[in-house]
Write a protein that holds these residues in place. Structure first.
Motif, PDB file in Angstrom:
ATOM      1  N   SER A  90      38.244  51.196 112.493  1.00 34.81           N
ATOM      2  CA  SER A  90      37.357  51.889 111.566  1.00 34.81           C
ATOM      3  C   SER A  90      35.977  52.147 112.155  1.00 34.81           C
ATOM      4  O   SER A  90      35.384  53.214 111.953  1.00 34.81           O
ATOM      5  CB  SER A  90      37.210  51.081 110.274  1.00 34.81           C
ATOM      6  N   ARG A  91      35.446  51.199 112.877  1.00 35.63           N
ATOM      7  CA  ARG A  91      34.085  51.337 113.408  1.00 35.63           C
ATOM      8  C   ARG A  91      33.959  52.545 114.327  1.00 35.63           C
ATOM      9  O   ARG A  91      32.963  53.272 114.292  1.00 35.63           O
ATOM     10  CB  ARG A  91      33.687  50.058 114.141  1.00 35.63           C
ATOM     11  N   ALA A  92      34.965  52.776 115.148  1.00 39.14           N
ATOM     12  CA  ALA A  92      34.904  53.857 116.131  1.00 39.14           C
ATOM     13  C   ALA A  92      34.894  55.235 115.482  1.00 39.14           C
ATOM     14  O   ALA A  92      34.447  56.208 116.100  1.00 39.14           O
ATOM     15  CB  ALA A  92      36.069  53.739 117.117  1.00 39.14           C
ATOM     16  N   PHE A  93      35.378  55.349 114.244  1.00 38.21           N
ATOM     17  CA  PHE A  93      35.335  56.634 113.555  1.00 38.21           C
ATOM     18  C   PHE A  93      33.895  57.092 113.344  1.00 38.21           C
ATOM     19  O   PHE A  93      33.628  58.281 113.204  1.00 38.21           O
ATOM     20  CB  PHE A  93      36.049  56.541 112.209  1.00 38.21           C
ATOM     21  N   VAL A  94      32.978  56.139 113.316  1.00 38.04           N
ATOM     22  CA  VAL A  94      31.562  56.453 113.127  1.00 38.04           C
ATOM     23  C   VAL A  94      30.804  56.444 114.444  1.00 38.04           C
ATOM     24  O   VAL A  94      30.018  57.351 114.731  1.00 38.04           O
ATOM     25  CB  VAL A  94      30.913  55.450 112.141  1.00 38.04           C
ATOM     26  N   THR A  95      31.042  55.437 115.264  1.00 36.66           N
ATOM     27  CA  THR A  95      30.242  55.265 116.481  1.00 36.66           C
ATOM     28  C   THR A  95      30.711  56.136 117.638  1.00 36.66           C
ATOM     29  O   THR A  95      29.931  56.453 118.538  1.00 36.66           O
ATOM     30  CB  THR A  95      30.277  53.797 116.930  1.00 36.66           C
ATOM     31  N   MET A 115      28.927  54.882 106.088  1.00 34.25           N
ATOM     32  CA  MET A 115      30.081  54.556 105.254  1.00 34.25           C
ATOM     33  C   MET A 115      30.656  55.822 104.619  1.00 34.25           C
ATOM     34  O   MET A 115      31.873  55.945 104.448  1.00 34.25           O
ATOM     35  CB  MET A 115      29.692  53.560 104.163  1.00 34.25           C
ATOM     36  N   LEU A 116      29.779  56.774 104.288  1.00 38.86           N
ATOM     37  CA  LEU A 116      30.257  58.042 103.743  1.00 38.86           C
ATOM     38  C   LEU A 116      31.091  58.786 104.771  1.00 38.86           C
ATOM     39  O   LEU A 116      32.052  59.486 104.418  1.00 38.86           O
ATOM     40  CB  LEU A 116      29.086  58.912 103.296  1.00 38.86           C
ATOM     41  N   THR A 117      30.727  58.669 106.044  1.00 42.62           N
ATOM     42  CA  THR A 117      31.533  59.273 107.099  1.00 42.62           C
ATOM     43  C   THR A 117      32.937  58.677 107.084  1.00 42.62           C
ATOM     44  O   THR A 117      33.940  59.404 107.200  1.00 42.62           O
ATOM     45  CB  THR A 117      30.883  59.045 108.474  1.00 42.62           C
ATOM     46  N   LEU A 118      33.030  57.361 106.932  1.00 40.68           N
ATOM     47  CA  LEU A 118      34.345  56.712 106.848  1.00 40.68           C
ATOM     48  C   LEU A 118      35.107  57.201 105.621  1.00 40.68           C
ATOM     49  O   LEU A 118      36.321  57.441 105.684  1.00 40.68           O
ATOM     50  CB  LEU A 118      34.178  55.192 106.777  1.00 40.68           C
ATOM     51  N   GLN A 119      34.404  57.351 104.509  1.00 38.28           N
ATOM     52  CA  GLN A 119      35.052  57.843 103.293  1.00 38.28           C
ATOM     53  C   GLN A 119      35.606  59.248 103.513  1.00 38.28           C
ATOM     54  O   GLN A 119      36.698  59.574 103.039  1.00 38.28           O
ATOM     55  CB  GLN A 119      34.059  57.812 102.133  1.00 38.28           C
ATOM     56  N   ILE A 157      29.628  52.737  99.982  1.00 45.05           N
ATOM     57  CA  ILE A 157      30.003  54.144  99.839  1.00 45.05           C
ATOM     58  C   ILE A 157      29.382  54.725  98.572  1.00 45.05           C
ATOM     59  O   ILE A 157      28.826  55.829  98.574  1.00 45.05           O
ATOM     60  CB  ILE A 157      31.527  54.300  99.825  1.00 45.05           C
ATOM     61  N   THR A 158      29.456  53.964  97.483  1.00 41.23           N
ATOM     62  CA  THR A 158      28.848  54.417  96.232  1.00 41.23           C
ATOM     63  C   THR A 158      27.344  54.587  96.398  1.00 41.23           C
ATOM     64  O   THR A 158      26.753  55.554  95.898  1.00 41.23           O
ATOM     65  CB  THR A 158      29.148  53.414  95.099  1.00 41.23           C
ATOM     66  N   LYS A 159      26.720  53.665  97.123  1.00 41.31           N
ATOM     67  CA  LYS A 159      25.277  53.766  97.385  1.00 41.31           C
ATOM     68  C   LYS A 159      24.970  55.021  98.185  1.00 41.31           C
ATOM     69  O   LYS A 159      23.975  55.713  97.936  1.00 41.31           O
ATOM     70  CB  LYS A 159      24.802  52.521  98.140  1.00 41.31           C
TER      71      LYS A 159
END
Length: 266
Positions: A90-95, A115-119, A157-159
């Motif tokens: 999961s981390r690599a999807f962002v970094t 986190m929104l990117t992960l969503q 994500i909600t934040k």
């Protein structure tokens, strides 16, 4: 073309609020218990890397496993994203860190916007690939139910969604200026009824907006007539200056106060 001013602005903000509620409901649905999925331990998931003799080609995101066999050209052995196969990275999807150290499921220090990117990625896999099951570990327990860490991800994500809603509200109030720079003429800031991608029924004038925590101000267009945007119903009087008196705004030196264009030659 409809203008986003007055009623249009509130309709836009209402739509944003609905989007937050819908996404929150969707996230709750993704995390909730289901009977039609399998539970994998990480070692079992590692067998699904699409290699000869492997039982399949799976990847996991935030503990949710998807069959990505139809995307073998992207995730199969030797493909650009093969590192995602057979694990929760999961981390690599962002970094974008595809090293062994980066292909991990630890997202505890990511920001709400990350986190929104992960969503967004989760939405992509939900739409395009078959959901298979869940990984026992960081995000799901042996009973298949969400762990406290996944609950924290949901809260982040909600934040992030709420922050996006607030950013949209601010952008409607202070749309970004049009900006132009050239080595021959220098810089130019100007406002129009569509500057910053915000369509409205007023033009405004360029001002520097100072935001807490930001190192430099950025140029925004400010409404010059009517009541201020944050005027309360119990204070109906105003100076007919729009938002010009907002405390976080500053004028550009050398630019006439009500000019819609500010030029700064080299």
């Amino acid at each position: 073309m409809p203008m986003l001013g007055g009623r249009g602005l509130w309709l836009c903000l209402a739509a944003a609020a609905v989007a937050v509620a819908v996404m929150a409901t969707r996230l709750m649905g993704w995390w909730s218990p289901r009977a039609d999925f399998r539970l994998f331990i990480p070692e079992e998931l590692a067998r699904y890397r699409g290699r000869p003799g492997d039982p399949g080609l799976y990847l996991a995101l935030l503990g949710r496993i998807y069959d990505v066999s139809s995307g073998r050209k992207h995730y199969g052995p030797g493909a650009h994203y093969s590192g995602f196969a057979g694990r929760d990275a999961s981390r690599a999807f962002v970094t974008g860190d595809y090293s062994a150290a980066g292909l991990v499921d630890d997202v505890s220090d990511l920001s709400p916007s990350e986190m929104l990117t992960l969503q967004n990625w989760l939405s992509f896999y939900e739409k395009n690939y078959e959901f298979i099951g869940r990984v026992i570990g960081r995000f799901y327990g042996e009973d298949g139910l969400p762990t406290p860490e996944l609950t924290q991800v949901d809260a982040m994500i909600t934040k992030g969604l709420e922050a996006n809603k607030q950013e949209l509200k601010e952008k409607q109030k202070f749309p970004p200026c049009n900006v132009e720079w050239s080595s021959a003429r220098g810089s130019r800031f100007w406002c129009s009824q569509q500057s910053g991608g915000v369509i409205r029924d007023w033009i405004g004038v360029p001002r520097k907006l100072f935001k807490p925590g930001a190192k430099e101000p950025h140029c925004v267009c400010v409404r010059t007539t009517g009541p201020p945007s944050d005027q309360t119903p119990d204070n109906p009087t105003h100076r007919n200056r729009g938002d010009l008196d907002h405390p976080n705004l500053g004028e550009y030196t050398g630019c006439p106060p009500l000019a819609i264009t500010c030029s700064f030659p080299l």
